[in-house]
Scaffold this active site. Structure first.
Site, PDB file in Angstrom:
ATOM      1  N   PRO A   2       0.827  -1.213   0.000  1.00 32.27           N
ATOM      2  CA  PRO A   2       0.000   0.000   0.000  1.00 32.27           C
ATOM      3  C   PRO A   2       0.857   1.258   0.000  1.00 32.27           C
ATOM      4  O   PRO A   2       1.905   1.310   0.648  1.00 32.27           O
ATOM      5  CB  PRO A   2      -0.812  -0.125   1.291  1.00 32.27           C
ATOM      6  CG  PRO A   2      -0.783  -1.573   1.640  1.00 32.27           C
ATOM      7  CD  PRO A   2       0.524  -2.087   1.141  1.00 32.27           C
ATOM      8  N   GLU A   3       0.388   2.276  -0.722  1.00 36.27           N
ATOM      9  CA  GLU A   3       1.096   3.550  -0.716  1.00 36.27           C
ATOM     10  C   GLU A   3       0.584   4.394   0.451  1.00 36.27           C
ATOM     11  O   GLU A   3      -0.407   4.058   1.117  1.00 36.27           O
ATOM     12  CB  GLU A   3       0.925   4.251  -2.060  1.00 36.27           C
ATOM     13  CG  GLU A   3       1.356   3.355  -3.218  1.00 36.27           C
ATOM     14  CD  GLU A   3       1.993   4.090  -4.380  1.00 36.27           C
ATOM     15  OE1 GLU A   3       2.421   5.239  -4.220  1.00 36.27           O
ATOM     16  OE2 GLU A   3       2.086   3.485  -5.463  1.00 36.27           O
ATOM     17  N   LYS A  52       4.406   4.854   5.328  1.00 35.25           N
ATOM     18  CA  LYS A  52       3.693   3.586   5.216  1.00 35.25           C
ATOM     19  C   LYS A  52       3.555   2.884   6.573  1.00 35.25           C
ATOM     20  O   LYS A  52       3.292   1.679   6.624  1.00 35.25           O
ATOM     21  CB  LYS A  52       4.416   2.681   4.214  1.00 35.25           C
ATOM     22  CG  LYS A  52       4.473   3.277   2.809  1.00 35.25           C
ATOM     23  CD  LYS A  52       5.144   2.334   1.819  1.00 35.25           C
ATOM     24  CE  LYS A  52       5.194   2.950   0.424  1.00 35.25           C
ATOM     25  NZ  LYS A  52       5.757   2.028  -0.583  1.00 35.25           N
ATOM     26  N   ARG A 129      14.219   8.331  10.980  1.00 31.10           N
ATOM     27  CA  ARG A 129      14.695   7.544   9.828  1.00 31.10           C
ATOM     28  C   ARG A 129      13.951   7.884   8.544  1.00 31.10           C
ATOM     29  O   ARG A 129      14.459   7.629   7.447  1.00 31.10           O
ATOM     30  CB  ARG A 129      14.535   6.046  10.099  1.00 31.10           C
ATOM     31  CG  ARG A 129      15.407   5.496  11.196  1.00 31.10           C
ATOM     32  CD  ARG A 129      15.495   3.977  11.119  1.00 31.10           C
ATOM     33  NE  ARG A 129      14.190   3.332  11.131  1.00 31.10           N
ATOM     34  CZ  ARG A 129      13.546   2.937  12.221  1.00 31.10           C
ATOM     35  NH1 ARG A 129      14.077   3.168  13.424  1.00 31.10           N
ATOM     36  NH2 ARG A 129      12.384   2.327  12.142  1.00 31.10           N
ATOM     37  N   ASN A 170       5.310   2.776  -6.039  1.00 29.13           N
ATOM     38  CA  ASN A 170       5.630   2.695  -7.459  1.00 29.13           C
ATOM     39  C   ASN A 170       4.680   3.505  -8.336  1.00 29.13           C
ATOM     40  O   ASN A 170       5.080   4.075  -9.346  1.00 29.13           O
ATOM     41  CB  ASN A 170       5.624   1.225  -7.891  1.00 29.13           C
ATOM     42  CG  ASN A 170       6.656   0.944  -8.960  1.00 29.13           C
ATOM     43  OD1 ASN A 170       7.423   1.834  -9.338  1.00 29.13           O
ATOM     44  ND2 ASN A 170       6.683  -0.263  -9.468  1.00 29.13           N
ATOM     45  N   ARG A 262      12.512  -2.764  -8.538  1.00 27.90           N
ATOM     46  CA  ARG A 262      11.102  -2.452  -8.792  1.00 27.90           C
ATOM     47  C   ARG A 262      10.938  -2.052 -10.246  1.00 27.90           C
ATOM     48  O   ARG A 262      11.816  -1.447 -10.863  1.00 27.90           O
ATOM     49  CB  ARG A 262      10.625  -1.305  -7.890  1.00 27.90           C
ATOM     50  CG  ARG A 262      10.719  -1.592  -6.406  1.00 27.90           C
ATOM     51  CD  ARG A 262       9.774  -2.694  -5.954  1.00 27.90           C
ATOM     52  NE  ARG A 262       8.392  -2.371  -6.222  1.00 27.90           N
ATOM     53  CZ  ARG A 262       7.620  -1.641  -5.406  1.00 27.90           C
ATOM     54  NH1 ARG A 262       8.125  -1.155  -4.279  1.00 27.90           N
ATOM     55  NH2 ARG A 262       6.357  -1.405  -5.718  1.00 27.90           N
TER      56      ARG A 262
END
Length: 272
Positions: A2-3, A52, A129, A170, A262
């Site tokens: 999931p984005e 995410k 991070r 993506n 990817r």
């Protein structure tokens, strides 16, 4: 996977159905028993997303003080998902890592990459991070702009690096670069700062649409024609998963290649 807009939408949903009330928390699968027991019976105080990552906040019943508060950190990864149903929930089916049940609604989590108790220090470390999240109003894109300005890596790779910018997957990577007419192989440091800032602003706008609509929408109204995308129930895209099809703008064949493991999609004519 999931984005970011999906996680923000999920956080809003959980806040709406559980927020401010005690919840029952369990781990039918048995892999999160101690963590679930630690927050069972607490008030579901808040849910929020960072990129995410989903953070669920719990507090003891009868207090608003920070003492005794707990957090659960969830990263769905490639296979994780929440399913929701009216309460009381039926007996669990499959490998339910986390079950949260309120008075009217319950939700089951299956297959996450991470489901763990978090401390305030853990959350601070996570935020440190991650790059800035376009969907959070409390972040500054300066870190992203600086990271891209000094990097020799291609912009297509940088946009997928969660340390540079959080929540981009993506689809948004492919589509925002097409909308900006930028070759995904260009070095980050070769891009004018104004162009990178424009990418950020476009992501902010597009991802907010994704949160509101519950689906990605990236094609401008004047270009919203022609064949659909890779599945009947998916919104149109400019290049994502359209390899071999004609570009919606110039009719050049959309190309694909692998970048950092990817699939990458772009129009070699429009994106120069």
């Amino acid at each position: 996977m999931p984005e970011g807009h999906t996680l923000h939408r999920l956080a809003r949903r959980q806040q709406r159905v559980f927020g401010g009330a005690p919840v029952r928390v369990s781990s039918p699968q048995g892999r999160f028993v101690e963590g679930a027991a630690d927050v069972d019976g607490m008030v579901f105080a808040k849910a929020e997303a960072w990129g995410k990552h989903l953070i669920q906040h719990f507090r003891p019943v009868g207090t608003t003080a920070r003492t005794g508060r707990r957090m659960i950190h969830v990263h769905l990864g490639l296979y994780g998902s929440f399913t929701e149903a009216p309460a009381p929930l039926p007996p669990p089916v499959g490998q339910v890592r986390l079950r949260i049940e309120g008075h009217q609604v319950g939700t089951d989590l299956r297959g996450p990459t991470a489901c763990e108790l978090f401390t305030a220090a853990d959350l601070d470390d996570l935020i440190a991070r991650l790059g800035p999240d376009p969907l959070r109003r409390d972040v500054d894109p300066a870190r992203m702009l600086a990271a891209i300005a000094r990097s020799r890596r291609p912009i297509g790779a940088l946009l997928m690096d969660q340390k540079v910018i959080a929540g981009i997957g993506n689809v948004y990577r492919a589509e925002v670069l097409f909308r900006a007419r930028i070759d995904p192989y260009r070095e980050g440091r070769s891009l004018p700062g104004a162009d990178v800032a424009a990418i950020w602003e476009d992501l902010v706008a597009l991802m907010r649409i994704g949160v509101r609509r519950g689906r990605i929408h990236v094609v401008r109204a004047e270009d919203d024609h022609g064949p659909g995308s890779y599945a009947p129930d998916r919104p149109r895209t400019y290049v994502y998963r359209r390899a071999g099809d004609p570009c919606r703008i110039c009719a050049t064949t959309v190309r694909t290649a692998e970048m950092d493991g990817r699939n990458l999609y772009w129009c070699p004519n429009c994106q120069v």
